[in-house]
Design an enzyme around this catalytic site. Structure first.
Site, PDB file in Angstrom:
ATOM      1  N   ARG A  65     -37.147  28.475 -68.760  1.00  0.00           N
ATOM      2  CA  ARG A  65     -38.370  27.689 -68.566  1.00  0.00           C
ATOM      3  C   ARG A  65     -38.189  26.248 -69.003  1.00  0.00           C
ATOM      4  O   ARG A  65     -37.289  25.943 -69.780  1.00  0.00           O
ATOM      5  CB  ARG A  65     -39.562  28.334 -69.268  1.00  0.00           C
ATOM      6  CG  ARG A  65     -39.337  28.743 -70.711  1.00  0.00           C
ATOM      7  CD  ARG A  65     -40.491  29.643 -71.197  1.00  0.00           C
ATOM      8  NE  ARG A  65     -40.224  30.158 -72.534  1.00  0.00           N
ATOM      9  CZ  ARG A  65     -40.967  31.072 -73.142  1.00  0.00           C
ATOM     10  NH1 ARG A  65     -42.013  31.589 -72.552  1.00  0.00           N
ATOM     11  NH2 ARG A  65     -40.651  31.486 -74.355  1.00  0.00           N
TER      12      ARG A  65
ATOM     13  N   TYR B  76     -41.404  43.114 -81.424  1.00  0.00           N
ATOM     14  CA  TYR B  76     -41.706  41.981 -80.544  1.00  0.00           C
ATOM     15  C   TYR B  76     -43.160  41.586 -80.766  1.00  0.00           C
ATOM     16  O   TYR B  76     -44.017  41.774 -79.920  1.00  0.00           O
ATOM     17  CB  TYR B  76     -41.449  42.426 -79.097  1.00  0.00           C
ATOM     18  CG  TYR B  76     -41.509  41.365 -78.022  1.00  0.00           C
ATOM     19  CD1 TYR B  76     -41.742  40.023 -78.306  1.00  0.00           C
ATOM     20  CD2 TYR B  76     -41.336  41.715 -76.693  1.00  0.00           C
ATOM     21  CE1 TYR B  76     -41.795  39.069 -77.303  1.00  0.00           C
ATOM     22  CE2 TYR B  76     -41.388  40.785 -75.671  1.00  0.00           C
ATOM     23  CZ  TYR B  76     -41.621  39.463 -75.991  1.00  0.00           C
ATOM     24  OH  TYR B  76     -41.679  38.530 -74.978  1.00  0.00           O
TER      25      TYR B  76
ATOM     26  N   GLU C 177     -35.163  25.831 -71.949  1.00  0.00           N
ATOM     27  CA  GLU C 177     -34.897  26.971 -72.843  1.00  0.00           C
ATOM     28  C   GLU C 177     -33.852  27.890 -72.196  1.00  0.00           C
ATOM     29  O   GLU C 177     -34.088  28.446 -71.136  1.00  0.00           O
ATOM     30  CB  GLU C 177     -36.222  27.703 -73.075  1.00  0.00           C
ATOM     31  CG  GLU C 177     -36.140  28.843 -74.055  1.00  0.00           C
ATOM     32  CD  GLU C 177     -37.523  29.451 -74.358  1.00  0.00           C
ATOM     33  OE1 GLU C 177     -38.483  28.692 -74.623  1.00  0.00           O
ATOM     34  OE2 GLU C 177     -37.635  30.679 -74.300  1.00  0.00           O
TER      35      GLU C 177
ATOM     36  N   ARG D  68     -32.018  38.650 -79.041  1.00  0.00           N
ATOM     37  CA  ARG D  68     -31.756  37.555 -78.114  1.00  0.00           C
ATOM     38  C   ARG D  68     -31.958  36.260 -78.874  1.00  0.00           C
ATOM     39  O   ARG D  68     -32.904  36.120 -79.674  1.00  0.00           O
ATOM     40  CB  ARG D  68     -32.711  37.576 -76.917  1.00  0.00           C
ATOM     41  CG  ARG D  68     -32.355  38.547 -75.859  1.00  0.00           C
ATOM     42  CD  ARG D  68     -30.959  38.409 -75.326  1.00  0.00           C
ATOM     43  NE  ARG D  68     -30.872  37.535 -74.155  1.00  0.00           N
ATOM     44  CZ  ARG D  68     -29.721  37.200 -73.597  1.00  0.00           C
ATOM     45  NH1 ARG D  68     -28.562  37.607 -74.104  1.00  0.00           N
ATOM     46  NH2 ARG D  68     -29.714  36.432 -72.522  1.00  0.00           N
TER      47      ARG D  68
ATOM     48  N   ARG E  70     -46.819  43.362 -71.111  1.00  0.00           N
ATOM     49  CA  ARG E  70     -47.460  42.222 -71.760  1.00  0.00           C
ATOM     50  C   ARG E  70     -48.224  41.361 -70.752  1.00  0.00           C
ATOM     51  O   ARG E  70     -49.145  40.653 -71.118  1.00  0.00           O
ATOM     52  CB  ARG E  70     -46.394  41.329 -72.423  1.00  0.00           C
ATOM     53  CG  ARG E  70     -45.691  41.947 -73.609  1.00  0.00           C
ATOM     54  CD  ARG E  70     -44.450  41.132 -73.972  1.00  0.00           C
ATOM     55  NE  ARG E  70     -44.715  39.757 -74.318  1.00  0.00           N
ATOM     56  CZ  ARG E  70     -45.040  39.313 -75.525  1.00  0.00           C
ATOM     57  NH1 ARG E  70     -45.166  40.163 -76.522  1.00  0.00           N
ATOM     58  NH2 ARG E  70     -45.245  38.032 -75.742  1.00  0.00           N
TER      59      ARG E  70
ATOM     60  N   ASP F  87     -46.426  39.160 -81.422  1.00  0.00           N
ATOM     61  CA  ASP F  87     -47.018  37.839 -81.203  1.00  0.00           C
ATOM     62  C   ASP F  87     -47.576  37.364 -82.541  1.00  0.00           C
ATOM     63  O   ASP F  87     -47.693  38.145 -83.493  1.00  0.00           O
ATOM     64  CB  ASP F  87     -48.155  37.938 -80.179  1.00  0.00           C
ATOM     65  CG  ASP F  87     -47.640  38.214 -78.772  1.00  0.00           C
ATOM     66  OD1 ASP F  87     -46.510  37.792 -78.477  1.00  0.00           O
ATOM     67  OD2 ASP F  87     -48.361  38.848 -77.993  1.00  0.00           O
TER      68      ASP F  87
ATOM     69  N   ARG G  94     -54.191  40.772 -62.131  1.00  0.00           N
ATOM     70  CA  ARG G  94     -55.636  40.808 -61.839  1.00  0.00           C
ATOM     71  C   ARG G  94     -55.953  40.400 -60.413  1.00  0.00           C
ATOM     72  O   ARG G  94     -55.222  39.647 -59.791  1.00  0.00           O
ATOM     73  CB  ARG G  94     -56.447  40.016 -62.857  1.00  0.00           C
ATOM     74  CG  ARG G  94     -55.996  38.684 -63.278  1.00  0.00           C
ATOM     75  CD  ARG G  94     -57.053  38.066 -64.211  1.00  0.00           C
ATOM     76  NE  ARG G  94     -56.682  38.096 -65.607  1.00  0.00           N
ATOM     77  CZ  ARG G  94     -55.995  37.114 -66.215  1.00  0.00           C
ATOM     78  NH1 ARG G  94     -55.618  36.049 -65.558  1.00  0.00           N
ATOM     79  NH2 ARG G  94     -55.710  37.195 -67.486  1.00  0.00           N
TER      80      ARG G  94
END
Ligand code: UDP
Length: 369
Positions: A280, A348, A300, A249, A172, A350, A176
């Site tokens: 996070r 999973y 979290e 989860r 995911r 988005d 770069r």
């Protein structure tokens, strides 16, 4: 003739898009949700003018112009670009893995040197065909980045060793060789102006919605209301865990209001050390460039899902995939129920993928009317 054409169980993105598309065709829909509000996990709670992403940070992104135009027809999006940081042992690194990260880690400034460094680390590791998340990650970015920015975060996020996780999860993230901290490669990105509730409210406008209703507790009675049920809850729960539990989860959130205009200067900082129990810290106002005098931050904490908790992430490893196949056999023999969304498809997804899934399903259905 039943009272409704569709009973839609769950008012998250899948349910809301489905209801919108069918209502547009003149079909009568009833949307129910067991929570006291609509929107599923994109729901935001307003605190002192700040839209708090109550169920975790959501950043809309897509490469598909049709999906982008679709959501923009319900709400305007801002120009937010997700550029989170990672904190490892007190040092900050840019994400996703890009020239800034490599410079911070290795003090190397040229893409050629970076390529060489990663290539050496990949060759030393010698994984030709990566078979799990750890091998995939090392193959993508080498051992240093894996150890500092991936291993700890991944193992606390999933509660499993990286060698026991599927490699697609790490794919995911972009890698770069430019100084570009945009977390996504997609062409379109943003946060709804005024928050995600506006998107859901726009989709559900004029459609009958009842909150605080648990479908599975009143299944027989509610099923009699409509010709077809659209179920967006947990797939295994629909079948009373006949083949055992699919694993998920879950998350625990600690929200804190602070009388302070700016806590961390960025929407999200990932904590990549294993020993810090949260993954996070989210500072919600930055998603909408907020200028409020106070701020809301959220820590979290990932945890294994147990009955009574909210399920957030499917765990698409080999054991769960095997169980999923068994449940999907039952789905095939269910002519009057449509299963959709992250929990019912156990994918999973988005947000843009959930919308695409609902639009594909409704398009196929339209052709049968
Ligand atoms: N990940 C990581 N370090 C980070 C961020 C992500 O190792 O700082 C890995 C981790 O395994 C995570 C996966 O990348 O589960 C996908 O991250 P993403 O940000 O897409 O997860 P989400 O926002 O859906 O929780």
């Amino acid at each position: 003739m039943k009272e409704y054409d569709f009973l839609i169980v769950g008012s998250g993105l899948y349910g809301a898009v489905f209801a919108r598309e069918m209502s547009n065709l003149g079909k009568k829909c009833l949307v129910i949700d067991k929570r006291s509000h609509t929107g599923g996990n994109i729901y935001c709670e307003n605190k002192e003018g700040i839209n708090v992403h109550k169920y975790g940070p959501h950043i809309f992104h897509t490469n598909d112009k049709k999906i982008w135009d679709y959501v923009n027809s319900y709400v305007e999006f801002n120009n937010f670009i997700y550029s989170p940081l990672a904190n490892y042992k007190g040092n900050l690194y840019n994400l996703p893995f890009n020239m800034n990260t490599f410079y911070q880690l290795w003090n190397i400034k040229s893409p050629v040197e970076v390529l060489e460094k990663i290539k050496n680390q990949v060759e030393t590791a010698g994984f030709i065909q990566p078979s799990n998340l750890e091998e995939q990650a090392i193959n993508m970015v080498g051992k240093d980045i894996y150890e500092i920015l991936i291993k700890g975060y991944t193992e606390k996020q999933w509660g499993r060793k990286a060698i026991d996780l599927p490699s697609f999860i790490i794919k995911r993230l972009p890698v770069r060789l430019t100084f570009d901290n945009n977390y996504f490669n997609d062409k379109y990105q943003g946060i709804p102006v005024g928050g995600y509730n506006k998107l859901i409210d726009g989709l559900l406008a004029g459609i009958e919605v009842r909150t605080g209703i648990d479908f599975l507790e009143n299944r027989a009675e509610l099923s009699r209301l409509a010709d077809c049920i659209v179920y967006t809850g947990k797939l295994d729960e629909f079948y009373n865990y006949r083949f055992g539990h699919l694993q998920y989860r879950s998350l625990r959130f600690e929200h804190e209001y602070m009388n302070h205009p700016n806590y961390q200067g960025v929407s999200v900082i990932n904590f990549t050390e294993k020993t810090i129990p949260y993954t996070r810290i989210i500072e919600h106002k930055h998603f909408e460039f907020g200028k409020q005098p106070g701020t809301v931050i959220t820590k979290e904490y990932p945890q294994e899902w147990k009955p009574g908790m909210e399920a957030y992430y499917p765990i698409n490893d080999a054991a769960n995939s095997k169980k999923l196949k068994q449940y999907n056999e039952l789905v095939k023999n269910e002519p009057n129920v449509i299963f959709g969304g992250r929990l019912a498809e156990y994918k999973y997804y988005d947000m843009h993928q959930v919308i695409a899934s609902a639009l594909t399903k409704t398009k196929a259905l339209k052709e049968t009317f």
